[in-house]
Design an enzyme around this catalytic site. Structure first.
Site, mmCIF file in Angstrom:
data_model
loop_
_atom_site.group_PDB
_atom_site.id
_atom_site.type_symbol
_atom_site.label_atom_id
_atom_site.label_comp_id
_atom_site.label_asym_id
_atom_site.label_seq_id
_atom_site.Cartn_x
_atom_site.Cartn_y
_atom_site.Cartn_z
ATOM 1 N N SER A 1 -61.640 -6.483 43.272
ATOM 2 C CA SER A 1 -61.429 -5.643 42.087
ATOM 3 C C SER A 1 -62.536 -5.741 41.035
ATOM 4 O O SER A 1 -62.649 -4.872 40.189
ATOM 5 C CB SER A 1 -60.083 -5.955 41.433
ATOM 6 O OG SER A 1 -60.117 -7.205 40.791
ATOM 7 N N LYS B 1 -60.429 -9.717 34.814
ATOM 8 C CA LYS B 1 -60.800 -8.311 34.585
ATOM 9 C C LYS B 1 -61.765 -8.249 33.402
ATOM 10 O O LYS B 1 -61.962 -9.217 32.683
ATOM 11 C CB LYS B 1 -59.580 -7.443 34.255
ATOM 12 C CG LYS B 1 -58.480 -7.416 35.299
ATOM 13 C CD LYS B 1 -58.817 -6.576 36.496
ATOM 14 C CE LYS B 1 -57.648 -6.550 37.464
ATOM 15 N NZ LYS B 1 -58.060 -6.317 38.814
#
Length: 191
Positions: free
Chosen positions: A46, A84
């Protein structure tokens, strides 16, 4: 006899000193890991190409408030540690997409050169004002990232600044990919 006794005492003293120094070193390492730095293993794609599966990053737990562009480790939506990029902070309006298919923060378009090659800023349109104390987080490989877009839209679940464990500041393993992680300059123009 006295000479042998003196040598024996010196050896025991040296052993005690060595054991004390080892215990002190282990204690200092444990304190550093508990309060200052932490290692984090990258489990998914990701955040590619910035972070690759199997990379290990060093995380600064004394980072202060998260800023736009920071890569942070936080207690995620499913209760697991997650990594993230911070795209927007409390009070920001984050939207996708402008006429050139870019994400905007407070009306400023982001030219995100860190995105996975040939990926897109977002596969869906959105527009949110981030609540105070919350963060809008996205992976750099957007088509492979389950992030704020999904969790806010589906369940209204925001990540709080309090859930941030620390800011990733360096990739230290593997050595071939080792680097310092810096905040992209594109976020400097967002006010």
């Amino acid at each position: 006899m006295a000479v042998e006794e003196s040598k024996s005492k010196k050896r025991r003293g040296g052993l005690k000193e060595t054991l004390f120094l080892i215990a002190l070193g282990v204690g200092a390492a444990l304190l550093l890991q508990a309060f200052v730095v932490r290692s984090f293993y990258i489990p998914s794609e990701s955040m590619e190409n910035t972070l690759r599966i199997g990379d290990r990053v060093s995380v600064n737990k004394l980072h202060g408030a998260s800023e736009r562009g920071d890569i942070v480790v936080f207690t995620g939506w499913n209760g697991e540690d997650t990594i993230k990029r911070v795209i927007a902070v409390g009070g920001d309006k984050v939207a996708c997409c402008d006429a050139k298919k870019r994400i905007t923060v407070n009306g400023i378009p982001l030219d995100e050169n860190y995105l996975f090659p040939d990926d897109f800023p977002s596969g869906e349109e959105f527009s949110y004002t981030v609540p105070q104390g919350k963060l809008w987080l996205m992976g750099d490989h957007r088509s492979a990232s389950v992030d704020s877009r999904t969790h806010v839209r589906q369940a209204g679940e925001w990540i709080s600044e309090d859930q941030v464990i620390g800011r990733a500041w360096a990739i230290y393993w593997p050595f071939s990919h080792a680097t310092i992680l810096s905040r992209p300059e594109i976020f400097d123009k967002v006010r």
